[in-house]
Design an enzyme around this catalytic site. Structure first.
Site: not given
Lengths: 230, 402
Positions: B115, B192, B218, B359
């Site tokens: 990302h 991540d 999320k 993204c």
């Protein structure tokens, strides 16, 4: 490009009334500027509009949606031409409405003005009832007009042309300054009002049938009036 | 499959007739989370860590209790959980506090599937410190072999940046092998976890990564909440980043003594309501069971992917084996632009999907979709029926572009 231009006009008008559309107007403007300068529309407004239209059609008919999708560019150009033609005609009609008091000075048909008095300069009866008979010597067709009446002035060339083509001559009676003529006009007030809804000039009157037609009318209508009332 | 009754816990699903397939961007919020936020604002909303009155103490207690719940949820110590705004801020925080430790002969190993949030901070850092960004390029479908990583990680590697689950196609790299290779060469690992933590059970200690970044929004939590989980012994030695209120133990005109982590990295007044809400979110997830959630999403992924494979006019990005994907399916309708498809799905059947490059422009370019794609992402509240409606609508759209 085409969608962006249409969107700019539509959202621009809607944006006058609602802030919600001002942002869309900005997007459309940005899109048009970028397209004119040969850059892609970075707001994707054209894609959004296209997708929304296609989705609505697809809900009802996949075949129609498929046809629309395949011919979207052509159809959007056609609709844009129609849109701008309509827009131009609307502006022209509004101009006529402001200047001449009717959207269409030729036919007198205008949704904003009742058809019977659309291009008639009205006159007042001042409460007097005229019930006299028509004066002797007047027969055939009469045009009642006012010397400064703009609608009468516009009808003058049309009337002259029709007179030449039909061989019928109208007796022209000015009624704004001539009291005698005004009295003649008012003698027929009931009949004229019955046919035209109001009293005004120009009025085209048939002595024979006691029928009238008023206002700015086109050549064809005037000829038909002569034919039906001669 | 999970019981459909859990949908009643999500007011958006009760109040709106919508099929929500955009959880990889933002998850919906269950009532316990909303209630926790409401309770903070209506019953005790005040400052933590400084006010001695009962409201302040209650705020502090609930705030730290949330930290404990989150730490327990990801198998870390409470002192290792630093509150941030989101994954992006967490990763930027790592980039900043590590900045001075980099020397020119060192490199960062990172993949092309990251990302932007995991990639751009280190791109900037590499330019500033003149260090190398060594890319591990994914296979055509976005997956990796262990060897691709072990070939890149060597003694000059100081940091390895890797995703738990890609946000573009839902694939997972061989994490344990990558972590082992990195540690064998003395490198740190930043994971991540934005897409992975909401979907799978994860244990920070067991997986042995050095930094873990994830977002609350999320995983059923409020927006503006995120965490950086960092090993205690590591961050104690590293410098602070945003300083001022909350981070300080003692200040004189010539020097400042900072608090120990995590408070050393939590500058300024915190989003107390948000993290109390995130605490409620992880409790909710634990109650449903992360393994149950993962299994539920895998079953839906399987159905969705297999049906898409058999559908005409669809280009699927990423692996076609559902076992290699996790709750994310990315595709394009041939002949249609991604945003068009997303708008049509929304207009036709109230289906919310994401469209664009997510993204992750380098990743999408690598996968063959530089102009973007459509992404359907699944979560615990999605159902088989919703997937069927989605597939039916998509079939109509694809038919239109034939």
């Amino acid at each position: 490009m085409v969608l962006c231009i249409v969107a700019l006009v539509i959202f621009g008008v809607l944006g006058i009334f609602s802030a919600r559309y001002r942002q869309l107007t900005g997007e459309a403007f940005n899109c048009v500027v970028r397209k004119i300068t040969l850059r892609p529309c970075d707001t994707k407004l054209d894609e959004k509009i296209r997708a929304k239209i296609l989705a609505k059609v697809l809900r009802h008919s996949p075949q129609a949606a498929s046809f629309l999708n395949k011919n979207f560019e052509v159809l959007s150009i056609v609709f844009t031409v129609i849109f701008f033609a309509s827009l131009g005609y609307t502006i022209y009609s509004l101009y006529n409405l402001l200047v001449f008091g009717t959207c269409d000075p030729v036919t007198g048909n205008c949704v904003f003005v009742p058809p019977t008095n659309s291009v008639v300069t009205q006159i007042q009866l001042n409460g007097t009832n005229y019930t006299g008979k028509p004066p002797c010597g007047l027969e055939g067709f009469i045009e009642f007009y006012g010397a400064e009446c703009p609608h009468c002035a516009k009808m003058k060339p049309i009337l002259e042309k029709v007179e030449i083509e039909t061989g019928v001559n109208f007796t022209k009676l000015e009624i704004w300054h001539n009291d005698t003529n005004r009295d003649i006009f008012l003698t027929h007030a009931d009949s004229i009002q019955k046919d035209c809804g109001v009293l005004g000039v120009p009025t085209f009157y048939s002595v024979k049938t006691d029928r009238a037609i008023c206002g700015e009318i086109n050549e064809a209508r005037l000829k038909r009036f002569i034919l039906e009332n001669g | 499959m999970l019981n459909k009754k859990i949908r009643e816990d999500f007011p958006v699903l009760v109040n709106r007739q919508i099929i929500y397939l955009d959880s990889a961007c933002m998850s919906l919020k269950p009532t316990p989370v909303i209630n926790a936020l409401n309770k903070y604002y209506t019953e005790y909303g005040s400052c933590a860590g400084r006010s001695q009155h009962r409201l302040g103490k209650e705020t502090e207690m609930n705030f730290e209790d949330a930290r404990n719940k989150i730490a327990s949820f990801i198998g870390a110590r409470s002192s290792e959980v630093i509150f941030t705004k989101n994954t992006t801020e967490s990763i930027n925080l790592v980039a900043h506090i590590l900045e001075d430790t980099f020397t020119k002969d060192k490199k960062i190993v990172i993949s092309n599937m990251e990302h932007h949030s995991a990639f751009v901070p280190f791109q900037l850092l590499s330019k500033k410190r003149k260090i190398t960004l060594d890319f591990v390029i994914a296979k055509e479908d976005g997956t990796f072999d262990v060897k691709q990583w072990t070939d890149k990680i060597d003694k000059s590697t100081q940091l390895v940046v890797i995703h738990h689950t890609t946000n573009s196609v839902g694939t997972r790299p061989p994490l344990r092998e990558i972590v082992k290779a990195a540690h064998d060469h003395g490198a740190l690992v930043l994971l991540d976890g934005a897409q992975g933590i909401p979907h799978s059970e994860f244990n920070f200690k067991r997986e042995n990564v050095d930094f873990l970044a994830f977002s609350g929004h999320k995983m059923l939590g409020p927006t503006g909440t995120g965490c950086l989980v960092a090993k205690d012994e590591l961050v104690e030695k590293l410098p602070p980043f945003i300083v001022g209120g909350e981070t300080i133990e003692k200040v004189t005109l010539v020097d400042t003594i900072f608090l120990k982590p995590p408070h050393k990295y939590e500058g300024g007044l915190q989003d107390y309501a948000g993290f109390v809400g995130l605490g409620a979110a992880v409790e909710y997830l634990k109650r449903i069971g992360m393994n149950n959630i993962e299994q539920h999403c895998q079953e839906l992924t399987k159905e969705l992917l297999n049906e898409l494979i058999s559908m005409d006019g669809i280009t699927i990005y990423g692996p076609l084996d559902h076992k290699k994907r996790h709750a994310i399916i990315t595709f394009n309708v041939q002949g249609a632009r991604p945003h068009e498809v997303a708008i049509m799905l929304d207009d036709m059947k109230n289906i919310a999907v994401r469209s664009g490059v997510f993204c992750a422009e380098p990743a999408m370019t690598h996968l063959g979709a530089p102009q973007g794609a459509v992404r359907a992402s699944l979560y615990l509240y999605n159902t088989k029926e919703e997937v069927e409606v989605f597939l039916d609508a998509l079939k109509k759209i694809a038919g239109m572009y034939k």
